[in-house]
Design a protein around this motif. Structure first.
Motif, PDB file in Angstrom:
ATOM      1  N   LYS A  61       4.667 -10.706 -49.523  1.00  0.00           N
ATOM      2  CA  LYS A  61       5.002 -10.494 -48.117  1.00  0.00           C
ATOM      3  C   LYS A  61       5.659 -11.708 -47.461  1.00  0.00           C
ATOM      4  O   LYS A  61       6.524 -11.577 -46.621  1.00  0.00           O
ATOM      5  N   TYR A  62       5.189 -12.890 -47.846  1.00  0.00           N
ATOM      6  CA  TYR A  62       5.623 -14.078 -47.100  1.00  0.00           C
ATOM      7  C   TYR A  62       6.240 -15.153 -47.987  1.00  0.00           C
ATOM      8  O   TYR A  62       5.994 -16.339 -47.806  1.00  0.00           O
ATOM      9  N   ALA A  63       7.008 -14.760 -48.969  1.00  0.00           N
ATOM     10  CA  ALA A  63       7.586 -15.756 -49.886  1.00  0.00           C
ATOM     11  C   ALA A  63       8.729 -16.504 -49.215  1.00  0.00           C
ATOM     12  O   ALA A  63       9.856 -16.017 -49.162  1.00  0.00           O
ATOM     13  N   HIS A  64       8.438 -17.666 -48.645  1.00  0.00           N
ATOM     14  CA  HIS A  64       9.472 -18.544 -48.088  1.00  0.00           C
ATOM     15  C   HIS A  64       9.616 -19.704 -49.043  1.00  0.00           C
ATOM     16  O   HIS A  64       8.608 -20.200 -49.573  1.00  0.00           O
ATOM     17  N   GLU A  65      10.831 -20.155 -49.217  1.00  0.00           N
ATOM     18  CA  GLU A  65      11.096 -21.190 -50.228  1.00  0.00           C
ATOM     19  C   GLU A  65      10.191 -22.406 -50.039  1.00  0.00           C
ATOM     20  O   GLU A  65       9.710 -22.982 -51.004  1.00  0.00           O
ATOM     21  N   ASN A  66       9.934 -22.789 -48.779  1.00  0.00           N
ATOM     22  CA  ASN A  66       9.151 -24.002 -48.533  1.00  0.00           C
ATOM     23  C   ASN A  66       7.641 -23.752 -48.582  1.00  0.00           C
ATOM     24  O   ASN A  66       6.857 -24.649 -48.367  1.00  0.00           O
ATOM     25  N   ARG A  67       7.237 -22.493 -48.858  1.00  0.00           N
ATOM     26  CA  ARG A  67       5.788 -22.217 -48.867  1.00  0.00           C
ATOM     27  C   ARG A  67       5.304 -21.691 -50.214  1.00  0.00           C
ATOM     28  O   ARG A  67       4.106 -21.523 -50.418  1.00  0.00           O
ATOM     29  N   ILE A  68       6.264 -21.410 -51.099  1.00  0.00           N
ATOM     30  CA  ILE A  68       5.873 -20.796 -52.382  1.00  0.00           C
ATOM     31  C   ILE A  68       4.895 -21.694 -53.152  1.00  0.00           C
ATOM     32  O   ILE A  68       3.922 -21.217 -53.729  1.00  0.00           O
ATOM     33  N   GLY A  69       5.184 -23.009 -53.133  1.00  0.00           N
ATOM     34  CA  GLY A  69       4.335 -23.960 -53.862  1.00  0.00           C
ATOM     35  C   GLY A  69       2.875 -23.870 -53.447  1.00  0.00           C
ATOM     36  O   GLY A  69       1.981 -23.851 -54.297  1.00  0.00           O
ATOM     37  N   ASP A  70       2.664 -23.763 -52.116  1.00  0.00           N
ATOM     38  CA  ASP A  70       1.284 -23.686 -51.624  1.00  0.00           C
ATOM     39  C   ASP A  70       0.648 -22.335 -51.939  1.00  0.00           C
ATOM     40  O   ASP A  70      -0.543 -22.225 -52.219  1.00  0.00           O
ATOM     41  N   MET A  71       1.499 -21.294 -51.853  1.00  0.00           N
ATOM     42  CA  MET A  71       0.966 -19.940 -52.076  1.00  0.00           C
ATOM     43  C   MET A  71       0.568 -19.737 -53.531  1.00  0.00           C
ATOM     44  O   MET A  71      -0.422 -19.080 -53.822  1.00  0.00           O
ATOM     45  N   LYS A 412      22.117 -17.275 -51.261  1.00  0.00           N
ATOM     46  CA  LYS A 412      23.017 -18.117 -50.460  1.00  0.00           C
ATOM     47  C   LYS A 412      24.467 -17.658 -50.553  1.00  0.00           C
ATOM     48  O   LYS A 412      25.242 -17.841 -49.614  1.00  0.00           O
ATOM     49  N   LYS A 413      24.802 -17.067 -51.685  1.00  0.00           N
ATOM     50  CA  LYS A 413      26.182 -16.593 -51.856  1.00  0.00           C
ATOM     51  C   LYS A 413      26.521 -15.492 -50.877  1.00  0.00           C
ATOM     52  O   LYS A 413      27.632 -15.360 -50.409  1.00  0.00           O
ATOM     53  N   THR A 414      25.526 -14.670 -50.560  1.00  0.00           N
ATOM     54  CA  THR A 414      25.779 -13.533 -49.670  1.00  0.00           C
ATOM     55  C   THR A 414      25.309 -13.782 -48.236  1.00  0.00           C
ATOM     56  O   THR A 414      25.809 -13.189 -47.288  1.00  0.00           O
ATOM     57  N   ASP A 415      24.322 -14.681 -48.080  1.00  0.00           N
ATOM     58  CA  ASP A 415      23.757 -14.922 -46.749  1.00  0.00           C
ATOM     59  C   ASP A 415      24.064 -16.351 -46.299  1.00  0.00           C
ATOM     60  O   ASP A 415      23.389 -17.296 -46.733  1.00  0.00           O
ATOM     61  N   VAL A 416      25.055 -16.514 -45.437  1.00  0.00           N
ATOM     62  CA  VAL A 416      25.447 -17.851 -44.985  1.00  0.00           C
ATOM     63  C   VAL A 416      24.425 -18.449 -44.024  1.00  0.00           C
ATOM     64  O   VAL A 416      24.350 -19.657 -43.844  1.00  0.00           O
ATOM     65  N   MET A 417      23.630 -17.589 -43.422  1.00  0.00           N
ATOM     66  CA  MET A 417      22.629 -18.060 -42.455  1.00  0.00           C
ATOM     67  C   MET A 417      21.285 -18.414 -43.130  1.00  0.00           C
ATOM     68  O   MET A 417      20.289 -18.656 -42.465  1.00  0.00           O
ATOM     69  N   TYR A 418      21.236 -18.442 -44.463  1.00  0.00           N
ATOM     70  CA  TYR A 418      19.964 -18.667 -45.183  1.00  0.00           C
ATOM     71  C   TYR A 418      19.359 -20.017 -44.830  1.00  0.00           C
ATOM     72  O   TYR A 418      20.036 -21.019 -44.750  1.00  0.00           O
ATOM     73  N   ASP A 419      18.071 -20.053 -44.586  1.00  0.00           N
ATOM     74  CA  ASP A 419      17.352 -21.327 -44.513  1.00  0.00           C
ATOM     75  C   ASP A 419      15.992 -21.180 -45.214  1.00  0.00           C
ATOM     76  O   ASP A 419      15.572 -20.064 -45.547  1.00  0.00           O
ATOM     77  N   VAL A 420      15.320 -22.323 -45.452  1.00  0.00           N
ATOM     78  CA  VAL A 420      14.110 -22.338 -46.290  1.00  0.00           C
ATOM     79  C   VAL A 420      12.944 -21.554 -45.704  1.00  0.00           C
ATOM     80  O   VAL A 420      11.968 -21.268 -46.400  1.00  0.00           O
TER      81      VAL A 420
END
Lengths: 473, 241
Positions: A61-71, A412-420
């Motif tokens: 549900k909440y896989a964000h790039e900057n939180r995966i490590g903790d999860m 990132k190739k398809t989503d220019v607005m991507y952030d972590v």
């Protein structure tokens, strides 16, 4: 004649009432122990499965790039053979759902403790009068007046006595294994059974050390009462004194600064020292821009300064370069002090590691330590097993991050607005699976301890022969 | 046959326990070795059984040097000690069986055991009883049965009558006479001068590690053995004081 002596010794021990009582005591202690540890194992396994499920749901549900490590904090599943050797807790670094502080004060009794304490004492109680008892009965002189050499007598006495203890051990262990197998929630595969077989062998090597100690004391003192006291003293030194003294001895032999001192030093390096260095480096920058500094100082506020800069492109460029050099100066100060702090950390932790290694080496003087290390590693609950798990975990984390990075690159190739902080779908990520190391791997890890136990046996046996040859019969 | 040739034992503390003992006990002979405590009687037996090594001379059993061939020499000797406790948790049969096998007699039947037990005056009912229920006299008889079962040509006895009642001691000595008739060499250490007078063929008196006197039966019956023994003992007391 060898057979007669062996059978007599075995019969002498087995038909002794003590044998029956000791076997019953060990059997019941092991059963109670297994019952408690089985319950703990089930709780830990449920705890582990629940944690896995929670992690999975959360990350889906909440896989964000900057939180995966903790999860995805990978935990180790509880080892099945912890039922025999509790070793290091598989969840020692996490809070369990049912933390109970009494477990720290009163750790559960396991098979290792039964062997190291109860069986080693039984060995001493069985062997402390091997020669002194026979001497007091007059049977030693009678035996040796026949064609029986002293070496043959020591071998048969040792083997006969040990066989009686092995029989008791087999009965206790078999009942413990049957009890576990009767509980359908756990199954022991061939790998587990082989490891159990090796644990049994290690137990025999360990018990025989104390059996030999009892025999040596018997031959040395020639009196059963003195022999039992001397044997118990040696038992206490091996079982209690050496393992408990080894951390202190290691700390005296190899000194490590206190953690408070280390942390204070790091704080100074990263705080006061860094600030001083940063300011000095900035001073050098200030000296390069004296005119600009006068302008900055003469400007009453930031608005006026900005207005001046906007009106003068050359000055503006100079100001930008100045700001950049100041930032670089602080970066440099940070880098220098971080490197210095890193060096101190590496030095400190390498000293800590060395002291721990030294503690382990010193504790290995005691067969209790060798036996405990060997059995816990063989059961998959020891220091080696922990390191093995960490290796597997590390490899998995590398492959997981490669997967995540590839997925992020694709997004990132398809989503220019991507952030972590944006959700990424990694439901098809590689799953972590852990299998305990196979028996041969575990055996290699415990080989050095097995050798030490065998060397103990060999040395004690030679001492026994020497002592019995000197004994007045 | 038992022989001691210049047999000497000096302990590590330099105490001389046995000083150049020369002795020969022939087949069918009963030799009594008398002496006070610490005179060297048990040391002599220990040397014959190779429990300790001599510092000089040699002990021979049927011509075999016990130091050079200890196991071989033990084929030809039986031993009865002062205090035969044996294995209390084992029955008389189990004790006899164990020591018979050690003595090189593995195939004896129950009837064989009964026969030997009768020889020493033990009843068959005692066969299956645990040794811990036996009196000292009975245990001593079991010890003697073990020696008889081994059927060795030489028998060493270390104060076997100590602590026995007069009847049991007399029975035990009668057994020794029977064994002598079978051609056994019997070497017995004792304080019991009266028993010695009854059955010994020769008597030796040992004093501070030295064999100071040997008398044949005719000689000691002619002289007063008790008086001779007491004289030696008195001399020792005077020397010490």
């Amino acid at each position: 004649m060898f057979k007669e002596l062996l059978i007599k010794e075995l019969a002498d021990k087995i038909f002794d009432k003590r044998f029956l009582w000791f076997t019953i005591l060990c059997m019941f202690t092991l059963l109670i122990t297994e019952s408690v540890l089985l319950n703990d194992y089930k709780t830990e396994r449920n705890d582990y499965n629940l944690r896995l499920l929670t992690q999975k749901e959360f990350i889906d549900k909440y896989a964000h790039e900057n939180r995966i490590g903790d999860m995805l904090d990978i935990q180790r599943p509880p080892a099945k053979l912890r039922l025999f050797a509790a070793g290091i807790s598989s969840d020692m670094e996490v809070n369990t759902f049912t933390n109970n502080s009494f477990n720290v004060l009163f750790p559960p009794i396991d098979f290792v403790l039964i062997i190291t304490v109860i069986y080693s004492l039984i060995a001493i109680l069985f062997s402390h009068n091997s020669f002194s008892g026979e001497s007091e009965n007059g049977t030693l002189r009678l035996i040796l007046s026949n064609q029986v050499s002293r070496v043959k007598l020591t071998i048969t006495k040792f083997l006969g006595g040990m066989l009686s203890i092995i029989i008791s051990l087999i009965i206790s262990l078999a009942i413990g294994v049957i009890y576990i197998l009767m509980d359908n929630s756990i199954s022991l595969d061939s790998n587990d059974l082989m490891a159990l077989g090796l644990i049994f062998l290690l137990s025999v090597f360990y018990i025989s050390i104390f059996y030999l100690v009892g025999m040596i004391c018997s031959a040395f003192t020639g009196s059963s009462s003195s022999s039992v006291l001397l044997s118990l003293f040696i038992w206490a030194v091996f079982t209690l004194t050496i393992p408990n003294l080894s951390p202190w001895v290691a700390s005296q032999l190899y000194r490590v600064p206190s953690i408070n001192k280390f942390e204070k030093e790091v704080k100074i390096i990263k705080g006061i020292e860094r600030d001083d260095l940063g300011r000095n480096l900035c001073k050098e920058v200030y000296e390069k821009y004296p005119d600009l500094l006068n302008i900055i100082k003469s400007a009453k506020d930031e608005k006026l300064l900005l207005a001046k800069l906007e009106n003068n492109i050359g000055l503006k460029n100079e100001y930008v370069a100045f700001q950049k050099e100041i930032a670089n100066a602080w970066d440099k100060a940070n880098a220098i002090q971080s490197a210095k702090s890193e060096n101190i950390s590496v030095d400190f932790f390498s000293k800590v590691d060395r002291q721990i290694a030294l503690t382990k080496e010193i504790s290995c003087i005691s067969p209790v330590a060798d036996f405990s290390y060997a059995v816990s590693d063989m059961a998959g609950s020891g220091i080696h097993a922990e390191a093995y798990f960490k290796d597997i975990k590390k490899n998995f984390e590398v492959s997981l991050w490669q997967f995540v990075e590839a997925r992020v690159a694709k997004i990132k190739k398809t989503d220019v607005m991507y952030d972590v902080n944006k959700y990424i779908d990694i439901k098809d990520r590689p799953e972590f699976s852990f299998r305990e190391e196979n028996v041969s791997g575990r055996f290699s890890a415990t080989l050095s301890y097995c050798i030490v136990l065998l060397v103990f046996n060999a040395l004690l046996y030679l001492t026994l022969i020497r002592q019995f040859n000197r004994m007045k019969v | 046959m038992l022989q001691a040739i210049d047999l000497t034992k000096r302990y590590e503390d330099q105490q001389l326990a046995l000083d150049a003992l020369n002795l020969e006990i022939k087949e069918g002979e009963i030799f009594f070795l008398l002496g006070a405590n610490g005179a060297g009687k048990t040391t002599t037996i220990n040397l014959f059984l190779n429990f300790i090594e001599p510092t000089g001379g040699k002990a021979l059993i049927n011509g075999i040097d016990v130091t050079r061939e200890p196991l071989e020499s033990k084929k030809y000797v039986s031993y009865v000690s002062e205090n035969v406790m044996l294995y209390g948790n084992f029955t008389a049969r189990q004790n006899l069986d164990f020591f018979a096998k050690l003595g090189g007699k593995p195939n004896l039947t129950t009837e064989d055991y009964y026969m030997r037990m009768r020889e020493v005056g033990l009843q068959e009912e005692a066969f299956e009883k645990k040794l811990k229920t036996f009196s000292k006299g009975m245990r001593q008889k079991v010890g003697l049965t073990i020696a008889i079962i081994k059927d060795a040509p030489n028998i060493l006895l270390d104060e076997p009558t100590a602590g026995l009642d007069p009847k049991a001691a007399a029975e035990l000595l009668q057994i020794l006479v029977n064994l002598k008739r079978q051609g056994k060499s019997i070497f017995m250490c004792t304080h019991d001068i009266f028993r010695a007078k009854n059955i010994a063929d020769r008597v030796g008196i040992m004093k501070e590690g030295r064999l100071v006197m040997v008398r044949t039966r005719e000689e000691f019956l002619e002289d007063d053995l008790e008086k001779i023994y007491m004289n030696y003992m008195q001399e020792m007391v005077i020397e010490k004081s």
